[in-house]
Design a protein around this motif. Structure first.
Motif, PDB file in Angstrom:
ATOM      1  N   PHE A 101     -29.206 -40.900 -24.065  1.00 47.90           N
ATOM      2  CA  PHE A 101     -29.697 -40.146 -24.965  1.00 47.90           C
ATOM      3  C   PHE A 101     -30.336 -40.835 -25.999  1.00 47.90           C
ATOM      4  CE2 PHE A 101     -28.832 -37.228 -28.993  1.00 47.90           C
ATOM      5  CZ  PHE A 101     -29.828 -36.486 -28.690  1.00 47.90           C
ATOM      6  N   GLN A 102     -29.899 -41.735 -26.340  1.00 45.27           N
ATOM      7  CA  GLN A 102     -30.373 -42.559 -27.491  1.00 45.27           C
ATOM      8  C   GLN A 102     -31.853 -43.370 -26.813  1.00 45.27           C
ATOM      9  OE1 GLN A 102     -26.180 -44.867 -28.257  1.00 45.27           O
ATOM     10  NE2 GLN A 102     -27.384 -45.190 -29.965  1.00 45.27           N
ATOM     11  N   LYS A 103     -31.697 -43.763 -25.732  1.00 44.40           N
ATOM     12  CA  LYS A 103     -32.962 -44.483 -25.017  1.00 44.40           C
ATOM     13  C   LYS A 103     -34.133 -43.397 -25.230  1.00 44.40           C
ATOM     14  CE  LYS A 103     -35.448 -47.141 -22.692  1.00 44.40           C
ATOM     15  NZ  LYS A 103     -36.130 -48.147 -23.219  1.00 44.40           N
ATOM     16  N   PHE A 104     -33.831 -42.013 -24.864  1.00 43.94           N
ATOM     17  CA  PHE A 104     -34.816 -41.148 -24.838  1.00 43.94           C
ATOM     18  C   PHE A 104     -35.184 -40.657 -26.183  1.00 43.94           C
ATOM     19  CE2 PHE A 104     -35.220 -36.251 -23.486  1.00 43.94           C
ATOM     20  CZ  PHE A 104     -36.371 -36.397 -22.992  1.00 43.94           C
ATOM     21  N   LEU A 105     -34.498 -41.049 -27.347  1.00 46.46           N
ATOM     22  CA  LEU A 105     -35.102 -40.755 -28.451  1.00 46.46           C
ATOM     23  C   LEU A 105     -36.136 -41.899 -28.839  1.00 46.46           C
ATOM     24  CD1 LEU A 105     -31.669 -39.865 -30.286  1.00 46.46           C
ATOM     25  CD2 LEU A 105     -33.824 -38.216 -29.602  1.00 46.46           C
ATOM     26  N   THR A 106     -35.950 -42.986 -28.116  1.00 46.87           N
ATOM     27  CA  THR A 106     -36.861 -44.206 -28.847  1.00 46.87           C
ATOM     28  C   THR A 106     -38.295 -43.990 -28.270  1.00 46.87           C
ATOM     29  OG1 THR A 106     -36.410 -45.339 -26.404  1.00 46.87           O
ATOM     30  CG2 THR A 106     -34.920 -45.724 -28.511  1.00 46.87           C
ATOM     31  N   TYR A 107     -38.626 -43.104 -27.134  1.00 53.29           N
ATOM     32  CA  TYR A 107     -39.896 -42.798 -27.030  1.00 53.29           C
ATOM     33  C   TYR A 107     -40.845 -41.813 -28.129  1.00 53.29           C
ATOM     34  CZ  TYR A 107     -38.655 -44.423 -22.399  1.00 53.29           C
ATOM     35  OH  TYR A 107     -38.152 -45.058 -21.291  1.00 53.29           O
ATOM     36  N   PRO A 108     -41.746 -42.454 -28.789  1.00 53.48           N
ATOM     37  CA  PRO A 108     -42.190 -41.769 -29.935  1.00 53.48           C
ATOM     38  C   PRO A 108     -43.118 -40.530 -29.369  1.00 53.48           C
ATOM     39  CG  PRO A 108     -43.383 -44.009 -29.746  1.00 53.48           C
ATOM     40  CD  PRO A 108     -42.255 -43.664 -28.612  1.00 53.48           C
ATOM     41  N   THR A 109     -42.922 -39.475 -28.860  1.00 54.97           N
ATOM     42  CA  THR A 109     -43.642 -38.859 -28.090  1.00 54.97           C
ATOM     43  C   THR A 109     -44.062 -37.476 -29.016  1.00 54.97           C
ATOM     44  OG1 THR A 109     -41.556 -37.327 -27.618  1.00 54.97           O
ATOM     45  CG2 THR A 109     -42.532 -38.860 -25.859  1.00 54.97           C
ATOM     46  N   VAL A 110     -44.629 -37.933 -30.101  1.00 60.40           N
ATOM     47  CA  VAL A 110     -44.991 -37.220 -31.398  1.00 60.40           C
ATOM     48  C   VAL A 110     -46.549 -36.316 -30.713  1.00 60.40           C
ATOM     49  CG1 VAL A 110     -46.221 -37.081 -33.620  1.00 60.40           C
ATOM     50  CG2 VAL A 110     -44.396 -38.621 -33.016  1.00 60.40           C
ATOM     51  N   SER A 111     -46.487 -35.165 -30.831  1.00 61.92           N
ATOM     52  CA  SER A 111     -47.254 -34.214 -30.060  1.00 61.92           C
ATOM     53  C   SER A 111     -48.856 -34.522 -30.704  1.00 61.92           C
ATOM     54  CB  SER A 111     -47.275 -32.840 -30.458  1.00 61.92           C
ATOM     55  OG  SER A 111     -47.008 -32.430 -31.662  1.00 61.92           O
ATOM     56  N   SER A 112     -49.194 -34.985 -31.742  1.00 61.06           N
ATOM     57  CA  SER A 112     -50.718 -35.170 -32.171  1.00 61.06           C
ATOM     58  C   SER A 112     -51.221 -36.694 -31.661  1.00 61.06           C
ATOM     59  CB  SER A 112     -50.511 -35.222 -33.658  1.00 61.06           C
ATOM     60  OG  SER A 112     -49.852 -36.120 -34.375  1.00 61.06           O
ATOM     61  N   CYS A 123     -42.358 -41.416 -21.509  1.00 65.11           N
ATOM     62  CA  CYS A 123     -41.039 -40.913 -21.546  1.00 65.11           C
ATOM     63  C   CYS A 123     -40.874 -39.853 -20.026  1.00 65.11           C
ATOM     64  CB  CYS A 123     -41.149 -39.786 -22.602  1.00 65.11           C
ATOM     65  SG  CYS A 123     -39.590 -38.710 -22.969  1.00 65.11           S
ATOM     66  N   ALA A 124     -41.883 -39.393 -19.528  1.00 66.54           N
ATOM     67  CA  ALA A 124     -41.731 -38.799 -18.307  1.00 66.54           C
ATOM     68  C   ALA A 124     -41.389 -39.624 -17.216  1.00 66.54           C
ATOM     69  CB  ALA A 124     -43.408 -38.125 -17.880  1.00 66.54           C
ATOM     70  N   ASN A 125     -41.747 -40.930 -17.211  1.00 64.41           N
ATOM     71  CA  ASN A 125     -41.142 -41.822 -16.405  1.00 64.41           C
ATOM     72  C   ASN A 125     -39.643 -42.109 -16.482  1.00 64.41           C
ATOM     73  OD1 ASN A 125     -43.612 -42.192 -14.742  1.00 64.41           O
ATOM     74  ND2 ASN A 125     -44.043 -43.880 -16.167  1.00 64.41           N
ATOM     75  N   GLN A 130     -34.004 -40.771 -14.777  1.00 64.90           N
ATOM     76  CA  GLN A 130     -32.807 -39.944 -14.925  1.00 64.90           C
ATOM     77  C   GLN A 130     -32.568 -39.067 -13.839  1.00 64.90           C
ATOM     78  OE1 GLN A 130     -30.356 -40.897 -17.748  1.00 64.90           O
ATOM     79  NE2 GLN A 130     -31.916 -42.611 -17.591  1.00 64.90           N
ATOM     80  N   LEU A 131     -33.590 -38.253 -13.529  1.00 62.28           N
ATOM     81  CA  LEU A 131     -33.097 -37.278 -12.410  1.00 62.28           C
ATOM     82  C   LEU A 131     -32.724 -38.024 -11.039  1.00 62.28           C
ATOM     83  CD1 LEU A 131     -35.869 -34.853 -13.134  1.00 62.28           C
ATOM     84  CD2 LEU A 131     -33.487 -34.413 -13.506  1.00 62.28           C
ATOM     85  N   GLU A 132     -33.266 -39.110 -10.856  1.00 61.38           N
ATOM     86  CA  GLU A 132     -33.261 -39.917  -9.646  1.00 61.38           C
ATOM     87  C   GLU A 132     -31.925 -40.374  -9.538  1.00 61.38           C
ATOM     88  OE1 GLU A 132     -36.252 -42.615  -9.660  1.00 61.38           O
ATOM     89  OE2 GLU A 132     -37.887 -41.237  -8.942  1.00 61.38           O
ATOM     90  N   SER A 133     -31.106 -40.694 -10.870  1.00 57.57           N
ATOM     91  CA  SER A 133     -29.653 -41.200 -10.779  1.00 57.57           C
ATOM     92  C   SER A 133     -28.967 -40.033 -10.388  1.00 57.57           C
ATOM     93  CB  SER A 133     -29.392 -41.758 -12.168  1.00 57.57           C
ATOM     94  OG  SER A 133     -29.195 -40.506 -13.096  1.00 57.57           O
ATOM     95  N   VAL A 134     -29.428 -38.937 -10.457  1.00 62.76           N
ATOM     96  CA  VAL A 134     -28.325 -37.684 -10.031  1.00 62.76           C
ATOM     97  C   VAL A 134     -28.643 -37.285  -8.609  1.00 62.76           C
ATOM     98  CG1 VAL A 134     -27.823 -35.320 -10.501  1.00 62.76           C
ATOM     99  CG2 VAL A 134     -28.626 -36.649 -12.417  1.00 62.76           C
ATOM    100  N   LYS A 135     -27.665 -37.543  -7.923  1.00 62.16           N
ATOM    101  CA  LYS A 135     -27.833 -37.640  -6.406  1.00 62.16           C
ATOM    102  C   LYS A 135     -28.243 -36.214  -5.701  1.00 62.16           C
ATOM    103  CE  LYS A 135     -26.828 -41.973  -6.604  1.00 62.16           C
ATOM    104  NZ  LYS A 135     -28.123 -42.902  -6.290  1.00 62.16           N
ATOM    105  N   VAL A 136     -27.707 -35.152  -6.380  1.00 58.42           N
ATOM    106  CA  VAL A 136     -27.840 -33.874  -5.851  1.00 58.42           C
ATOM    107  C   VAL A 136     -29.040 -33.177  -5.982  1.00 58.42           C
ATOM    108  CG1 VAL A 136     -25.305 -33.163  -5.990  1.00 58.42           C
ATOM    109  CG2 VAL A 136     -26.861 -32.797  -7.968  1.00 58.42           C
ATOM    110  N   VAL A 137     -30.017 -33.918  -6.982  1.00 55.24           N
ATOM    111  CA  VAL A 137     -31.347 -33.649  -7.203  1.00 55.24           C
ATOM    112  C   VAL A 137     -32.374 -34.213  -6.467  1.00 55.24           C
ATOM    113  CG1 VAL A 137     -33.228 -33.551  -9.216  1.00 55.24           C
ATOM    114  CG2 VAL A 137     -30.689 -33.418  -9.824  1.00 55.24           C
ATOM    115  N   SER A 138     -33.447 -33.434  -5.924  1.00 58.33           N
ATOM    116  CA  SER A 138     -34.223 -34.037  -5.041  1.00 58.33           C
ATOM    117  C   SER A 138     -35.658 -33.355  -5.317  1.00 58.33           C
ATOM    118  CB  SER A 138     -34.063 -33.551  -3.671  1.00 58.33           C
ATOM    119  OG  SER A 138     -33.772 -32.077  -3.392  1.00 58.33           O
TER     120      SER A 138
END
Length: 212
Positions: A101-112, A123-125, A130-138
């Protein structure tokens, strides 16, 4: 409970909506300052079954900070406790979740500005990792129709019964602009202090996105 057949999780750089306080919530949000509502007077507790009484405000940071409390809370309306993180995950799993979560916050995804800086793409990458680390998600991918500078990430958790309807978990990872002079911490550091994490987007709504 049988999992739903295809439960997509999407994250996108959508539009910002101001958080609206609700009596049932654990916090009231006023100008992006989190006001703790866990302390009720005895009189307010007696009123809880009939009307909602606004609890006294407790001092927090007198700045334009967002924060997320990692400790156990009680709802001001129901007075039922929320399980602490260590009651759900092991110590190592809990620490890993907090750090992601802390890492996620470091991406400055300011909309403007993020479409031009490439922050949305970075951020999307990270979301895809993160999704790839969840084995049930495909079937993790970026929707082709989404703008190149504002990717929409999709992942799917397939259930055992394809006849059941789909559940969509949707969130956005963009944030509103920041005036750094109003902050006592770096808004894109994801600073962890006294059981709380401070940063732009912790409340709206990277906390939800990382949970998904």
């Amino acid at each position: 409970m049988t999992p739903r057949p295809e439960s997509p999780t999407t994250a996108n750089a959508g539009t910002f909506q101001e958080a609206t306080p609700s009596p049932e919530g654990q916090h009231q949000i006023l100008s992006n300052i989190a006001i703790d509502t866990t302390t009720l007077t005895q009189q307010q507790q007696k009123q809880k079954d009939t009307t909602f009484a606004s609890p006294p405000r407790q001092k927090r940071l007198k700045i334009d900070n967002d924060d997320v409390d990692l400790t156990t809370k009680k709802s001001s309306a129901s007075l039922t406790s929320t399980p602490a993180l260590d009651n759900i995950l092991t110590k190592d799993e809990g620490e890993q979740a907090i750090q992601s979560f802390q890492k996620f916050l470091t991406y400055p995804t300011v909309s403007s500005v993020a479409p031009d800086t490439g922050a949305y793409i970075d951020c999307a990458n990270y979301i895809m990792e993160q999704l790839e680390s969840v084995k049930v998600v495909s079937d993790i991918h970026i929707i082709e129709e989404s703008p190149k500078s504002s990717p929409i990430v999709v992942g799917c958790w397939k259930g055992s019964d394809p006849t059941l309807p789909v559940i969509l978990l949707n969130s956005h990872y963009d944030v509103v602009p920041v005036d750094t002079k109003d902050w006592t911490v770096d808004p894109f550091e994801g600073k962890r202090l006294n059981g709380k994490i401070y940063g732009r987007g912790t409340q709206d709504m990277k906390c939800v996105c990382i949970q998904y």
